[in-house]
Design an enzyme around this catalytic site. Structure first.
Site, PDB file in Angstrom:
ATOM      1  CG  HIS A  23      60.328   7.827   4.107  1.00 36.33           C
ATOM      2  ND1 HIS A  23      60.772   6.546   3.892  1.00 36.33           N
ATOM      3  CD2 HIS A  23      60.118   8.373   2.886  1.00 36.33           C
ATOM      4  CE1 HIS A  23      60.828   6.320   2.591  1.00 36.33           C
ATOM      5  NE2 HIS A  23      60.437   7.404   1.958  1.00 36.33           N
ATOM      6  CG  ASP A  31      63.969   4.971   1.001  1.00 37.26           C
ATOM      7  OD1 ASP A  31      64.119   6.188   0.834  1.00 37.26           O
ATOM      8  OD2 ASP A  31      63.180   4.286   0.344  1.00 37.26           O
ATOM      9  CE  LYS A  76      63.675  13.296  -8.760  1.00 38.39           C
ATOM     10  NZ  LYS A  76      63.975  11.866  -8.971  1.00 38.39           N
ATOM     11  CB  CYS A 102      57.723   6.122   0.740  1.00 39.70           C
ATOM     12  SG  CYS A 102      57.551   5.997  -1.040  1.00 39.70           S
ATOM     13  CD  GLN A 134      65.960   3.994  -3.093  1.00 40.58           C
ATOM     14  OE1 GLN A 134      64.908   3.730  -2.540  1.00 40.58           O
ATOM     15  NE2 GLN A 134      66.068   4.961  -3.969  1.00 40.58           N
ATOM     16  NE  ARG A 183      62.842   2.433  -7.657  1.00 41.90           N
ATOM     17  CZ  ARG A 183      63.274   3.597  -7.199  1.00 41.90           C
ATOM     18  NH1 ARG A 183      64.026   4.367  -7.973  1.00 41.90           N
ATOM     19  NH2 ARG A 183      62.966   3.995  -5.974  1.00 41.90           N
ATOM     20  CG  HIS A 204      59.923  10.700  -0.038  1.00 44.48           C
ATOM     21  ND1 HIS A 204      59.348   9.449  -0.091  1.00 44.48           N
ATOM     22  CD2 HIS A 204      58.890  11.592  -0.041  1.00 44.48           C
ATOM     23  CE1 HIS A 204      58.024   9.577  -0.125  1.00 44.48           C
ATOM     24  NE2 HIS A 204      57.734  10.865  -0.098  1.00 44.48           N
TER      25      HIS A 204
END
Length: 330
Positions: free
Chosen positions: A115, A113, A196, A64, A111, A93, A242
């Site tokens: 946005h 991902d 979330k 992000c 991911q 991570r 997100h």
């Protein structure tokens, strides 16, 4: 082959939904992660810094901040919004060795991902979620009968004002209720920057694994001083969502073997089309393997002449196919 089919399907649906597909770096300067709050609130899940020419860099735990920097690279008008970025981004991570679990829990994963950056006015925000769009996205990945939806609220370590957290939580609750989705409350399970919706899949051993996530975020736009010029010719603050529908691609690919009956999920990412061609490819792949799936995806491949010996199982070769090596004479 399966991953290639899913990634192509993902790209097609996002292009149709007017997303800009981007690629971002795997490392970022410490200043970026300080601004985002990751170093202050997420550092235990990040790897140690890499020093380069006197500056600290970190492997990215999330995509992000990079998407925000792309948004900030030019002046934005309210006419442009929503601005939608999507990326098949690999993140890193730190997980303790005892918690690693095959492809289900790893230290580096990809991911899907996305946005969307949207108008910050309350009426538009409520219109966005009241339409059930967030919950609709969440429901498009379906492992029949084994999904669980949770609404995760403000954790102990968090950033932002209490009123922003309450507004964001209320918007997500309305989206879930508007789509008539049953959910459970996960107290304190939210991200450090916002509440979330998590979609978890239950495997054949009744263990829950997080798959998809949808998050409202009012905090990162504030921390990065994001702006757009409104119809009144004044700067305004956007807010961002997100959204990862597949979640970890590695976990998503591993899950069909673990859910009851090994069913592949129904896939329908944002945009038009029912994705029937892609579903056909996945079903063919599951039935007969890579060769059949390739024929479904590339009909010409089925007509190409192929050497029979290339397709033959080496374990079934006859004695005539054996190569004999004779030693040189003295």
């Amino acid at each position: 082959m399966m991953r290639a089919i899913i990634e192509q399907y993902w790209k097609d649906r996002h292009f149709e939904a007017d997303y800009q597909l981007v690629n971002t770096p795997h490392i970022g300067r410490a200043e970026l992660w300080k601004t985002s709050g990751h170093l202050g609130f997420y550092s235990e899940s990040m790897y140690a810094p890499i020093e380069v020419e006197g500056q600290d860099y970190y492997l990215k735990p999330m995509n992000c901040p990079f998407h925000i920097m792309i948004y900030k690279s030019t002046l934005r008008s309210y006419r442009e919004l929503p601005v939608r970025y999507a990326e098949m981004g690999t993140v890193y991570r730190y997980e303790r060795s005892g918690t690693l679990h095959g492809l289900m829990r790893v230290r580096g994963f990809t991911q899907d991902d996305a946005h969307p950056h949207l108008h910050g006015r309350a009426d538009e925000r409520r219109g966005y979620q009241a339409s059930g769009l967030l919950a609709e996205h969440a429901s498009r990945i379906r492992f029949r009968g084994v999904l669980r939806y949770t609404l995760a609220t403000k954790p102990e370590k968090s950033v932002g004002e209490e009123k922003d957290w309450l507004n964001a939580q209320e918007a997500l609750e309305m989206a879930l209720k508007g789509a008539k989705i049953d959910y459970e409350l996960d107290e304190g399970g939210g991200a450090f920057y916002g509440p979330k919706i998590d979609i978890k899949v239950k495997d054949s051993l009744n263990r829950l694994w997080q798959l998809s996530t949808i998050q409202f975020d009012f905090n990162l736009p504030e921390r990065f001083d994001m702006e757009y010029i409104g119809a009144d010719n004044q700067p305004h603050r956007p807010y961002m969502v997100h959204r990862a529908l597949l979640g970890s691609l590695e976990r998503f690919l591993r899950n069909p073997d673990r859910v009851p009956r090994g069913e592949f999920p129904d896939l329908a990412l944002p945009g038009a089309g029912d994705g029937s061609a892609h579903l056909g490819e996945l079903r063919a792949l599951r039935r007969t393997g890579t060769q059949e799936a390739a024929k479904v995806r590339h009909p010409r491949a089925a007509r190409r002449p192929q050497r029979e010996d290339r397709l033959q199982d080496p374990r079934r070769r006859t004695q005539e196919d054996t190569v004999h090596v004779h030693p040189r004479s003295a």
